[in-house]
Design an enzyme around this catalytic site. Structure first.
Site, PDB file in Angstrom:
ATOM      1  N   LYS A  39       0.862  -1.183   0.000  1.00 19.22           N
ATOM      2  CA  LYS A  39       0.000   0.000   0.000  1.00 19.22           C
ATOM      3  C   LYS A  39       0.895   1.229   0.000  1.00 19.22           C
ATOM      4  O   LYS A  39       1.613   1.492   0.962  1.00 19.22           O
ATOM      5  CB  LYS A  39      -0.930   0.014   1.208  1.00 19.22           C
ATOM      6  N   ARG A  44      -3.307   8.091  -6.001  1.00 24.32           N
ATOM      7  CA  ARG A  44      -3.965   7.155  -6.919  1.00 24.32           C
ATOM      8  C   ARG A  44      -4.128   7.833  -8.270  1.00 24.32           C
ATOM      9  O   ARG A  44      -4.436   9.029  -8.352  1.00 24.32           O
ATOM     10  CB  ARG A  44      -5.329   6.765  -6.334  1.00 24.32           C
TER      11      ARG A  44
END
Length: 255
Positions: A39, A44
């Site tokens: 992660k 994003r």
């Protein structure tokens, strides 16, 4: 039922449900087989590429191509028309740089050559949703990953590291290793899952643990911008350096 993916019309990102422990992750997982991915502490990004056109979109589906010109330029050299889901990171050598370094690039309309050198970027791809005219959202993740690996992506494109986990011990080990590499935690994915835009189900989970807390002193505060205009929102924090007579040393910012 008639809806199709169309390039340069961004789709909502698939989301992950949070879990706090490996035991909870195994209990809530939609499959007995779990794939783990790091992660990342970046932003994003959805990359759309067709012919001589490339556009990048943020989590809130706004176009952000101008802030990351080297990623767009590299995408033009790809041999496929694609829609990729991934994360943009500040990255130097083999090291992921802290998010506050990446912040220097966010929201920019023009990026100077000096800033490109100061904050180098990579695009870590972890999913392919459309390739050469073929929509892939309903294909299982294991098939989409195979298609992603077959693309032959090169720097500044990287592929997310994938490992299989069989139990709590595996998850604890992989979690510790990914934190050592400077990442936030783990994504846990069902390799048989389809890509569900905007959904937060059990097919994707995210395992994070808070870092130790620090007692800090606020040393500066700035007026916010945009939606935070008129609000004191940007705080600088410091801790005391006991070896230097207790002087305050700034260590970070929060908003």
């Amino acid at each position: 039922a008639e809806t199709q993916v169309e390039l340069f019309q961004p789709i909502r990102f698939m989301l992950a449900s949070p879990v706090e422990t490996p035991a909870e992750a195994l209990q809530r997982a939609a499959s007995d087989t779990i794939w783990t991915e790091e992660k990342y502490d970046g932003v994003r990004c959805q990359l759309h590429r067709a012919g001589s056109r490339v556009e990048l979109f943020s989590r809130d589906l706004k176009e952000t191509t101008a802030a990351f010109p080297e990623i767009a330029e590299a995408a033009l050299e790809l041999r496929h028309d694609l829609l990729l889901d991934g994360e943009i990171l500040a990255h130097s050598g083999d090291q992921v740089l802290p998010f506050f370094v990446l912040q220097k690039r966010l929201g920019r309309k023009v990026v100077s050559a000096a800033l490109r050198r100061e904050v180098p970027l990579v695009f870590v791809a972890f999913d392919v949703l459309w390739a050469d005219g073929e929509p892939l959202l309903e294909r299982p993740l294991r098939e989409r990953r195979a298609r992603l690996e077959a693309l032959g992506l090169e720097h500044p494109f990287l592929l997310a590291r994938v490992e299989s986990a069989a139990g709590e011990d595996d998850l604890e080990r992989i979690f510790a290793e990914t934190r050592e590499r400077g990442n936030e935690g783990l994504m846990l994915k069902d390799p048989g899952s389809a890509y569900s835009p905007g959904r937060r189900g059990m097919a994707w989970l995210k395992l994070k643990r808070p870092l130790a807390t620090l007692d800090c002193v606020v040393t500066a505060v700035e007026w916010g911008h945009g939606k935070r205009r008129g609000v004191l929102s940007d705080y600088t924090f410091a801790i005391r350096d006991q070896e230097q007579g207790g002087r305050l040393v700034n260590v970070g910012k929060a908003y």
